[in-house]
Every structure is written in C-alpha cells, then in structure tokens.
Design a protein around this motif. Structure first.
Motif, mmCIF file in Angstrom:
data_model
loop_
_atom_site.group_PDB
_atom_site.id
_atom_site.type_symbol
_atom_site.label_atom_id
_atom_site.label_comp_id
_atom_site.label_asym_id
_atom_site.label_seq_id
_atom_site.Cartn_x
_atom_site.Cartn_y
_atom_site.Cartn_z
ATOM 1 N N GLY A 43 7.597 4.142 -1.471
ATOM 2 C CA GLY A 43 6.968 5.349 -0.950
ATOM 3 C C GLY A 43 5.674 5.025 -0.232
ATOM 4 O O GLY A 43 4.775 4.419 -0.815
ATOM 5 N N VAL A 44 5.575 5.424 1.030
ATOM 6 C CA VAL A 44 4.376 5.122 1.805
ATOM 7 C C VAL A 44 4.122 6.242 2.809
ATOM 8 O O VAL A 44 5.059 6.844 3.341
ATOM 9 C CB VAL A 44 4.515 3.765 2.546
ATOM 10 N N THR A 45 2.853 6.541 3.026
ATOM 11 C CA THR A 45 2.436 7.455 4.083
ATOM 12 C C THR A 45 1.786 6.629 5.177
ATOM 13 O O THR A 45 0.890 5.831 4.910
ATOM 14 C CB THR A 45 1.414 8.484 3.549
ATOM 15 N N PRO B 25 0.817 -1.222 0.000
ATOM 16 C CA PRO B 25 0.000 0.000 0.000
ATOM 17 C C PRO B 25 0.849 1.269 0.000
ATOM 18 O O PRO B 25 1.970 1.296 0.498
ATOM 19 C CB PRO B 25 -0.795 -0.113 1.300
ATOM 20 N N ARG B 26 0.257 2.330 -0.561
ATOM 21 C CA ARG B 26 0.869 3.653 -0.509
ATOM 22 C C ARG B 26 0.429 4.421 0.733
ATOM 23 O O ARG B 26 1.059 5.396 1.114
ATOM 24 C CB ARG B 26 0.500 4.451 -1.767
ATOM 25 N N HIS B 27 -0.682 3.979 1.319
ATOM 26 C CA HIS B 27 -1.170 4.620 2.549
ATOM 27 C C HIS B 27 -1.496 3.532 3.560
ATOM 28 O O HIS B 27 -2.219 2.581 3.253
ATOM 29 C CB HIS B 27 -2.415 5.472 2.276
ATOM 30 N N ILE B 28 -0.962 3.676 4.760
ATOM 31 C CA ILE B 28 -1.236 2.733 5.850
ATOM 32 C C ILE B 28 -1.776 3.524 7.035
ATOM 33 O O ILE B 28 -1.193 4.527 7.453
ATOM 34 C CB ILE B 28 0.041 1.970 6.264
ATOM 35 N N ARG B 29 -2.911 3.066 7.555
ATOM 36 C CA ARG B 29 -3.504 3.677 8.751
ATOM 37 C C ARG B 29 -3.393 2.674 9.899
ATOM 38 O O ARG B 29 -3.868 1.528 9.779
ATOM 39 C CB ARG B 29 -4.981 4.016 8.494
ATOM 40 N N LEU B 30 -2.777 3.096 10.994
ATOM 41 C CA LEU B 30 -2.607 2.227 12.150
ATOM 42 C C LEU B 30 -3.745 2.430 13.142
ATOM 43 O O LEU B 30 -4.054 3.558 13.528
ATOM 44 C CB LEU B 30 -1.269 2.500 12.835
ATOM 45 N N ARG C 259 8.821 1.740 12.530
ATOM 46 C CA ARG C 259 9.353 0.478 11.966
ATOM 47 C C ARG C 259 8.936 0.329 10.509
ATOM 48 O O ARG C 259 9.737 -0.114 9.669
ATOM 49 C CB ARG C 259 8.838 -0.704 12.799
ATOM 50 N N ILE C 260 7.696 0.679 10.197
ATOM 51 C CA ILE C 260 7.235 0.599 8.801
ATOM 52 C C ILE C 260 8.021 1.559 7.920
ATOM 53 O O ILE C 260 8.457 1.211 6.813
ATOM 54 C CB ILE C 260 5.727 0.901 8.715
ATOM 55 N N LEU C 261 8.211 2.786 8.411
ATOM 56 C CA LEU C 261 8.930 3.783 7.624
ATOM 57 C C LEU C 261 10.376 3.359 7.392
ATOM 58 O O LEU C 261 10.937 3.595 6.303
ATOM 59 C CB LEU C 261 8.872 5.142 8.323
ATOM 60 N N ALA C 262 11.001 2.714 8.378
ATOM 61 C CA ALA C 262 12.371 2.228 8.213
ATOM 62 C C ALA C 262 12.424 1.165 7.117
ATOM 63 O O ALA C 262 13.331 1.168 6.270
ATOM 64 C CB ALA C 262 12.900 1.681 9.532
ATOM 65 N N TRP C 263 11.466 0.251 7.137
ATOM 66 C CA TRP C 263 11.397 -0.761 6.079
ATOM 67 C C TRP C 263 11.181 -0.118 4.713
ATOM 68 O O TRP C 263 11.840 -0.486 3.724
ATOM 69 C CB TRP C 263 10.259 -1.747 6.350
#
Length: 471
Positions: free
Chosen positions: A460-462, A430-435, A449-453
C-alpha cells in the motif's frame, strides 16, 4: 497541520531549482538544497526576483546539501542574504567542491570583485559542516524533539548524497523517517560506487528526471560515444560535447581514457581531448585529490599505473585568448578533436562559441550526454538538429548541419528502472512517496509505474506529485 510537513521551494514542476523544506513544528524546519532555476524553469527575464529567498529562514535548523550542482546550491548566496545563519551540512567531498561552485556562481551572477567573493567564501567556509557517510548526526535533541540526519552515497557526482531524516516528537512519542533522494546516479557510473537503498522510509521524496525512460547500459553507451568520435575522425571534424564542469566532464575523461588505452584504432593515439573550461579543470584537479572516494574499479586502474583523469592526449584550455584560438583553429582546419566544454545545456559558457562556429558544418558532431531541460538551447539542438533545423544562440539564428546525437547512458541521473529499484529494494518501503525534480508529464508517468509495482507487490502506497496533480 500535521508534522513533519513538506513544502517545496523549487523543483516541483521542473528539473531545476531544487529546494525542499521539512517542517517539524511552527518554529523548526530543515532545508534540503537551495538551487538555481535554469532553462524553462526560469520565469521571465528577472531571474533575480525568482531566485530571491522570500521564504522563512529563522526557523531553519540546518541546510543539507545533497551535492554541488548549481541547480541544487546556486541560491546559497540568496539564502545567506536573506539572513540564514545556520550550518551547511554536506559530505566531505562536497565540502571541498562547494566553494568552487559558489565562487563561479558569484562571478557570473553577482560580482567579480575578488575581495567580496573571498569574504563570502569565508562565511560559507565557517558554516560548512562535513558529515561522514553512514553516520547519524543530531540536529537537535531536547524535551520537544529529536532530529537526526544521515548521508548515504547517491552515485550522482563525487560527494553526492541522499539524506535520511529521523524525527521524533517527544510530546506524542511519534516517529517519522523521511528520505530525500537528491539526485540518484545510475549503477556503473565511472568513479562512483552505486547507491544502495536505505533500510526503511516512511516518506520518500524522490527525483523523477528520467522517470519515463530507461538508459543504455555502460557498454552500449561507451560504444556509441566511440562511434560518434569515429565518425568525426572519418569526416575530419571535431566532436563537441556540452558537459557540466563537475561530474560529467570527469566521467567522460575516464571513459575516453579507457577507449584510448584499449587501442580502438591507430588514429585515436593522436586524437586531442580538449577540456575547454577553467572551472572543469579545477574540478578535475579536485577529483584527483579526492581519490579516497573513488570506487574500486578506479582504484584498480590507479594501481596498474594508469591515470584516468590525467593522460597524454588530454589538453586543458585555460585563458580566454587560448579558447578563442582553439575555436578558430578547429573550425578552420577541421582537425579531429573531442572538445568537452560547459555548460551542459548550452545555456552559456564556452561551448556556445564552438556551437556558433561548428553547427553549420556537417564535418562536425554534437554529442549530448546529459539531460537537456525544456527551454534550453541544448534541448532545441537535440530536437531540431536531426531534421536540419536551427537554434538561437545569443539572439542569433544558427542552422544545424552538424551531426547531432544523444548518448543517454551518460546521464548522471538514474533511469526509470533504477529509480524503481531504489524504492523496491528497501526492506521496509515507504507508505508515502512524493515525486519531485521532473517535468509534470514525467512525474505522472513514473507515478503510474510505481503504482503498478505496488499493486503487484501488494504494498500500500500513496504517490503524490510535487507539481500539484492528485496523488
């Protein structure tokens, strides 16, 4: 406002009350789960006001239930009281289990009038639409929109699912795929196949309950469970395991049967395994009837003549009188036994009576095998027990002298590593992840952790946090 648009009616700043709206247009939306708030997520004494459904329901095309834990379905009575008249979509096993959960919720929070309960259950039954896994189901297909949903195995409890939602705007030609993880289970969970990642997602709404830590593996957690029981045997005491009636109880029985079958020690042959929960007993019976949805390992045990949810050492306590006698007997004699009783966070139920009688006795042990939410007695025992602290139960203070242990590998939730695997194993991440479904500090830890990966993978992900922090 651009569509589809996400709105959270629960599990934004905590781990309970899951309820998520996906808005397709001003007059069309989908609701994913409608659960109760528990522990520290429940605000004040007036839980009725907090649980009352005051968000719009007339625009809902359907309610999708990811699984039947109370923090995902417990507001269903409130939803129907608010005027919802649409379908309730879920997997076939969830369709079998949901009425049991709702009946129990009604008896605790609404009424014990069996005629009213039966009337409500009949209404729920009329709205239930079981959906087979891995097949698309059209919610609407007209000149304006096409909306389809697909359920995939989530490996959390029997019948659990994550939800793929495919949305097409016929006016613009735009398409968007949103995936709701529900609660994801860890690999090698007893009885359940491990979840497999979807092929793609544009937006992923994913739980983050254990987004800041990793669990023990299955071998380690089984050995730690066995060691806790061995200590109680040596101390001539009992092991109290607070466990939710559905999912954790059945998995524990499966693991304990394995330990007994392997002949860990002669003393285990006579060890009583006590399930003290009428609801857990009913769920275990339903689990046995739902064998077609068990995993391959469980079916191999059945073919070899073993019965992992029904074995010689297993006893069920049904009536309240029998419960009181069992508590008194174990507290007085210290006879070695393993007691599995609800609720899983010690917020109520029969496990509280065991804790009141046994927490002050060092012969006994309390073993936590699931998440303990902030503000629950389970969290307090878990935190203060090792230092000889105290906990308040039913308004009374109890000293903690029993051994307290947490075996994290039995959590129904995937840990940080497996949550990340769910994301990165998509062919098109996904390009957008909502936690969601996590305490704020845990959401932030998992976000990092997601952003580091993503940086490492060049993806590219938000990542945004439902708890309201900047993404």
């Amino acid at each position: 406002m651009s569509y589809p648009h996400l709105v959270h009616h629960g599990a934004a700043r905590g781990v309970t009350g899951s309820c998520h709206r996906l808005q397709f247009a001003e007059d069309r939306a989908l609701l994913v789960d409608c659960g109760l708030f528990q522990g520290g997520d429940a605000v004040g004494a007036d839980t009725l006001a907090q649980h009352r459904v005051e968000f719009p329901v007339a625009d809902l095309l359907a309610l999708v239930v990811t699984h039947v834990h109370i923090d995902h379905v417990g507001r269903l009575p409130y939803l129907l009281a608010a005027g919802y008249r649409g379908p309730i979509l879920c997997s076939p096993p969830s369709a079998r289990l949901l009425p049991l959960v709702i009946e129990d919720a009604l008896k605790i929070g609404f009424t014990r009038d069996q005629r009213l309960i039966e009337r409500f259950l009949d209404e729920v039954g009329e709205r239930l639409v079981p959906l087979d896994y891995r097949h698309w189901h059209a919610l609407i297909d007209d000149a304006r929109h096409r909306v389809r949903v697909k359920l995939q195995r989530a490996g959390h409890i029997l019948g659990s699912a994550y939800v793929e939602v495919d949305f097409e705007d016929r006016a613009t030609g735009g398409r968007h795929r949103t995936v709701f993880s529900g609660d994801l289970g860890a690999p090698h969970t007893p009885l359940l196949p491990a979840p497999r990642s979807p092929y793609r997602a544009d937006t992923l709404v994913i739980e983050s309950t254990y987004g800041d830590r990793d669990h023990e593996d299955r071998t380690e957690r089984r050995e730690r469970l066995a060691a806790a029981i061995d200590r109680a045997l040596a101390n001539e005491g009992s092991v109290i395991i607070p466990a939710f009636s559905i999912g954790r109880t059945q998995e524990l029985l499966y693991e304990i049967e394995s330990l007994i079958h392997r002949g860990r020690s002669p003393r285990w042959r006579d060890l009583e395994i006590i399930v003290d929960s009428p609801l857990a007993a009913r769920f275990t019976e339903a689990y046995r009837a739902l064998k077609p949805w068990w995993d391959a390992e469980a079916h191999r045990r059945l073919r070899s003549g073993r019965h992992p949810l029904s074995f010689e050492n297993l006893y069920t306590v049904d009536s309240h009188d029998a419960h009181e006698r069992t508590v008194e007997y174990l507290a007085r004699t210290g006879r070695p036994a393993v007691v599995i009783a609800a609720s899983g966070m010690a917020t109520g139920g029969r496990v509280v009576n065991y804790l009141k009688r046994m927490l002050g006795d060092p012969r006994h042990a309390v073993v936590f095998v699931g998440y303990q939410a902030r503000g629950t007695p389970g969290r307090a025992i878990q935190r203060y027990g090792p230092s000889g602290g105290w906990v308040e139960l039913d308004g009374e203070r109890f000293d903690i002298r029993a051994h307290v242990e947490t075996v994290g590998g039995y959590s129904a939730h995937a840990d940080r590593r497996h949550l990340l695997d769910f994301i990165r194993r998509m062919r098109h991440p996904p390009r957008h992840i909502r936690l969601v479904h996590g305490e704020p500090e845990v959401q932030e830890a998992f976000r990092q952790r997601i952003l580091a990966w993503a940086r490492e993978a060049g993806h590219g992900v938000t990542v945004t946090l439902a708890c309201g922090e900047a993404g």
